[in-house]
Design a protein around this motif. Sequence first.
Motif: not given
Length: 407
Positions: A370-380
């Motif tokens: 979801x985040x990548x599709x909006x050109x965002x970044x996710x860190x877990x």
Amino acid sequence: MTSLARAQRQLHAHPLALDAALAAGVLLCMLAGSFVDPHGGHGVSWRIRSPDPLSLLLMTLSAVALVFRRSAPMTVLALTGAASVIESVTGDPRAPVAMSAVIALFTVAASTDRATTVRAGLLTMTILTGAAMLAGPLPWYAQENLGILAWTGIGATAGDAVRSRRAVVQAIRDRAERAERTREEEARRRVAEERLRIARDLHDVVAHHIALVNVQAGVAAHVMDKRPDQAKEALAHVREASRSALNELRATVGLLRQSGDPEAPTEPAPGLDRLDELAGTFRSAGLQVEVARTDHGTKLPAAVDLAAYRVIQEALTNVQKHAGSEAKAEVSVVRVGPNIEVTVLDNGHPADDGPPAAGGGHGLLGMRERVTALRGTLTTGPRYGGGFRVHAILPVKTRTATTGENA
């Protein structure tokens, strides 16, 4: 029109038979021309004459050579050209053997490239015209000699035009095929993306509500005998969670209906405006959730709003499932420049099955997609000292929203 197309297909399927028919026609034309003298005497413009046996032999050989014009165009051009030169030098009056050379030159021009056509055409015109002018029985300036020059030039030009037309038609067909393949690939890509999006939504809805149902059912079973009032309250939460799950499932599956279906869902997708309601469902299941927001007044695109909501929902669901009964969760939504940052922290200790790894699990994978599709970044990943951290950075303005504003 159908009969004509069928005839064309049959001719293309048997090219040797077509060439044999063409060779027979050319032979008949040459024979007819050889029996007619355009310069008859006694005031007569035409008369019948008897051609030389050598001329008849050369016409027959050159016509037979035309049968193989497709398989060996340059060889056939050389043979017919040689026959034309012999006839120009020896025949008197000459028979129209040069007609076969013109057909052979046309074939070379139609089946090869332009550079080869120019070389073959110039060479054929020079040899045939030069032989007729220099060694023929007629004066060099006779119109028959100039006719050989003109007809060879016409043959080469017509063949090159046919080749160019075939190239243009083939290019159009290739572009149409590429466009069709591109449309099919685009359609498959869109179908795959839609299936993936629906799968993510179904996972988020089911995982969240089933986790709540599981917790509340466990509470009800534990206190059923000793504290029936608390058990009734837990069962009421189970009923509410199951009703919410059914509603969201109905809305998600309803997206598969036709656009004109009156039963298709019309309510908006969930967003951060329902964050307090989401946190309340987890609190009712026994998870301590604190929410801090500094994004008030920020208007988010629908896709970003939904993605932020789903990230928080999935992160809290993982806390509920994996962090233990004494875990606490902190949710923060902060506007930082052109982005909005969503953070979910917990201080829990993993159960025996443990939380999903930082890169694994359908929930974390769905969040990342979801985040990548909006050109965002996710860190877990795990926090220092215990617990887990989910941090998403989403752009406030997506490409689609920016395009719409500029329009």
